[in-house]
Design an enzyme around this catalytic site. Structure first.
Site, mmCIF file in Angstrom:
data_model
loop_
_atom_site.group_PDB
_atom_site.id
_atom_site.type_symbol
_atom_site.label_atom_id
_atom_site.label_comp_id
_atom_site.label_asym_id
_atom_site.label_seq_id
_atom_site.Cartn_x
_atom_site.Cartn_y
_atom_site.Cartn_z
ATOM 1 N N GLY B 149 55.907 72.386 18.878
ATOM 2 C CA GLY B 149 55.960 71.557 20.073
ATOM 3 C C GLY B 149 54.568 71.325 20.642
ATOM 4 N N CYS B 150 54.395 70.201 21.306
ATOM 5 C CA CYS B 150 53.062 69.789 21.738
ATOM 6 C C CYS B 150 52.456 70.751 22.757
ATOM 7 C CB CYS B 150 53.094 68.364 22.288
ATOM 8 S SG CYS B 150 54.289 68.064 23.601
#
Lengths: 346, 346, 346, 346
Positions: B149-150
């Site tokens: 995930g970012c």
């Protein structure tokens, strides 16, 4: 009619109070002063005021006699108010100072965090901290008001009720502040150059920002016990707006609804504090140009953290709006006179 | 030459990997697939690619036979990869999935945080978490990679060395994340409408964001002990960029210099991790378009907090850049192939 | 390997050519020079370059002997090139100058529009205007190249084919230019301060901008007849990007399709000019970071106006990208070496 | 007290008039209507209004009887006003319509430019164009006012005095309009998605925008002769603000000072038109949130062009501010009531 003098009129802080006074039904600006040697009309400095104000800016120290004002606003950097306020006070003029000069009772705190000697320590005893939500009565009887720091207004209103109600531990508080760029003033610098700042978010003065002791002092004072807080300031690519995200460790289990009730009760009669009923953070976009502080109170039960966000316009409730609100309190006027504006959205 | 297929090619995540593959000397895109019924050329969806790519987008499920690719990228929302990855794996195709589908060993974690049943729990055992800085060897031998995930890429790289070195307590960690708007994808929504988002900073999913368990899992895994973290996501008015500001309570006195040494040592051989030598946070503006993560490590001795900021481009190191880096590891290529770009500044 | 020296290395123009050279397979930077007394490494001026370049900046006039370069880039304001280029030329070094110093054959034009005397008029005869699309052969044989102005690259490519083909009258041309703020350079000024510039669009130098004679000269030269143009520059709140909207009065009825054919034919072999097939203007957003110029050609039959928009990244095709393209032509290299990047979108 | 009803209350145009009415000392909102099936309070749609307005939105066609208003604002798309205005007019209610429905005397013009049949052509004869600067007397006696288009307000005020005074040719006029994104309304679309719009300037509807005939009609009507204009609209990354740059060919030599005198005289008594005395264009940033239009008049003697820039806030003078100004004229109130605000700067 209250006559007001503004020192530092050509900065954002001076502009803000000038605008507020122009809107105010019971006050007026009688003189505008700045340090620079430039005596153009104020609407040449700020062309959006054409048609609204044609006063000429005077050079500090060379003012013509405009009569004795009722109130003087020092919209100036640290050091000016402490050097010049006394003369006004002695002439019976109320003083509202924007800087850190009069925010601490103990000059040692100032000297430690601002890195300069305090030259008017005797005035600190009578100075009142200009957060009407907590110190309304004291402001009403004062003659010298220390207008609060922009990040601090948001943080203190966000944290103090929880400390006072015993919801959170007084230590280990985190304040993660995000500010638009006008908070740094009007002087151009490489770090505020548009191409550098656009598409850019960064933390600065990570250890430590001079607003930290002010947060600790006033959260602690209203909360009834000493607190310690870690405050990290960030700059985001907006012109205006501060969002402080405040984290506190819960002392016991409390639901979000219960926590919100504490805040709703604390601010039930406050004209400028809005507490989100469902915990939604509406963002800084809904307070731009207004004197509101918008709070969103949430509880993370898994990690036992209280999370409170506070949004203000750093130039209004974070600066000149608070100054005008303080003036209203000082002179017994309705507290929202000149401050009725809602934000500019979108 | 590695043949790559991109599923979800018309979103930002698909675009990012397509761009990376176009730059890559040892890989090429053989098919672009999207869910929508729109088979225009990709450079009609993304006109900046005119002159660089003229492939036509195919409708998912109706692809012509482009041959069996060597690798498929699922640049798709949660749920697609778990439904479709198996067929590729069985055909001997390596799979890199962008979503939350394969990030947790325990399907119950997925189901709790993503609110949906996991339909391919048997694949979780073999899936490898796609953070080469910590799991390079595992990725090299894998056939199914869960791209991180970012917000998580930044937070895990910011926190794990401190936990591993015993600098901070494993509980009470705070991650205050600030993201640009592309992190929410390409679909227009009221909350991402320019006039609403401009001049606006807000917190969202305050309790709680689905990236939280991923932060806890991988900080804990690399750090050698379970951790708990409070993560609050914010949206700031930029197109790209994430800054995670991470707060941990020091276990013993440690100086900023000592703390920085821990990070400098941890990432000494990493091509994409830059640790600020003097603790300055340079902001997200210097990583835009690049695969770097920039860390700034600071210590507040007064409040005994470690403060680490991590800046990434959410669409590069936070998404497609990591995916390409993972492909390079999977196929034994130099890890920075196709990723040599420095950021676009200013 | 071509050895290059960059003078003015710490500005945006110097940064751009440094970045291009770092990407270039057949050239390298051997020295970086700036006027200021600050000899830090270039990646301290520009932290996004950490890991890519560790050269130290040298003080102009105090350079150590780095050997004689093959080419020198004057990324400097008006006046520097005309003072210093001669010494390089005499030493056999090719010179590419960014300023207005060598753009006009007649020194009187320079003196009229730039308000200063020309101190090297004898060099004007041999200087070649650095727009490879029109002057490729001349550049190939030159030793002194005048890199074009940022607004001008867009306007000349947008207008010259129509003049040459006789589509429009050579007089009464309007160029309405919109530029991002990096076009004004890296020095902070009140007018480029973020809070002033954000949410603000304005026209400046309305009568007249120094790029006007350059537009007239090169549209006229390529078009085959003298032209007159009114050019008004505007500043818009972006970091990068120029959109020139160009208006010309049709000489006879011509359809949009016919007009587009003229442009498609004119630029059929150009690697960096893209002509929109359907007249859509895709905006500056799709050229950011790239060396493309995107043209959209439209005809208003009712008012008999040709309307051509041209979008460039002012720091790439509008400045350093053109400079690198010129270097490639000067040295007989493939024209797109080091310039293959597509834009950063979104 | 004037009772006002707002149809289309949940869009930006409805919001603007609601805000104006909330500030107005002699008017109040009695009902808010929208087409959608969502009857929340208006401050739930627009949280910045919390504390200022708690009216509930009603579903169009299902309004409860709030009594007959004195005025109704159709803040609605084309087609609604022409369908629904008649019933209000017959009930004695004044109507102010924001759309193109009543802007042209000839229904054929509407049908040509808006691509739809006009269903109330008989109302066109009595409709008055809502630009008080030129049609104050007619508005005062009207019952149906067509509020002008956003680009048009700026262009007509910028051009009409020059045409009337014979300064410029009535043909060949160019209007290059630059608008912020709120001009496109509140509905999210891919083209208004923040990451697409940020760092992006583009031209749209190049041939031709529906505001063109309105510019020609009203510049010609006030100017005293038919005019033809080429209008090209551009979108720039701001929330608010329009800058129209208008170009006209001089009929005879005229100095900038003489041209400015024409404008200063034309608007000497206008409360909302400011003419720059020295020709400086101050930009859209100084009119945000205000009802001002700021004009800068310049002459290029070399190319014999008059260049006039006009800046407005598209949501105020370009829309709801004009609507409120029209209401004031309709009801004989001071024209600036509720409109005294100066802009939000910075």
């Amino acid at each position: 009619m209250i006559n007001a003098k503004v020192i530092g009129a050509t900065g954002y802080g001076g502009l803000g109070i000038l605008e507020g006074l122009l809107r105010h039904p019971a006050a007026r600006v009688t003189s505008l002063v700045a340090r620079q040697d430039d005596t153009r009309r104020i609407d040449e400095f700020f062309p959006h005021l054409r048609g609204h104000c044609d006063l000429r800016v005077q050079v500090a120290g060379q003012e013509v006699d405009d009569g004795t004002p009722d109130v003087v606003f020092f919209a100036t950097p640290n050091g000016v108010g402490m050097a010049e306020a006394r003369a006004y006070l002695e002439a019976g003029v109320k003083v509202i100072d924007y800087s850190g000069d009069f925010r601490f009772k103990d000059p040692a705190v100032y000297e430690q965090w601002y890195g300069a000697a305090h030259t008017a320590p005797d005035l600190l005893a009578e100075a009142v901290y200009g957060l009407p939500e907590f110190y309304r009565a004291q402001i009403a009887g004062a003659r010298l008001v220390a207008n609060p720091g922009c990040f601090v207004v948001a943080a203190v209103l966000a944290l103090a009720p929880a400390v006072k109600a015993g919801l959170i531990e007084p230590s280990g508080i985190i304040v993660d502040g995000k500010s638009g760029i006008s908070g740094a003033g009007k002087s151009p610098k490489p770090t505020f150059h548009f191409p550098h700042r656009n598409e850019n978010v960064e933390a600065y003065r990570i250890v430590e920002h001079q607003h930290t002791p002010e947060i600790e002092t006033y959260v602690g004072d209203f909360g009834g016990q000493p607190v310690t807080a870690t405050f990290v300031a960030h700059i985001v690519p907006t012109s205006r707006g501060i969002l402080d995200t405040c984290y506190g460790r819960l002392r016991q289990d409390v639901s979000a609804a219960e926590a919100r009730e504490v805040y709703l009760a604390a601010y039930a009669d406050e004209p400028f504090v809005r507490v989100s009923r469902d915990g939604t953070c509406h963002g800084t976009g809904v307070v731009l140009g207004s004197n509101f502080v918008d709070l969103a109170v949430n509880v993370n039960p898994r990690t036992r953290q209280l999370v409170v966000t506070a949004a203000v316009d750093n130039l209004v409730k974070g600066q000149a709006g608070s100054a005008l609100q303080n003036m209203n309190v000082l002179f017994g006027l309705p507290e929202d006179q000149g401050l009725e504006r809602f934000g500019l959205y979108p």
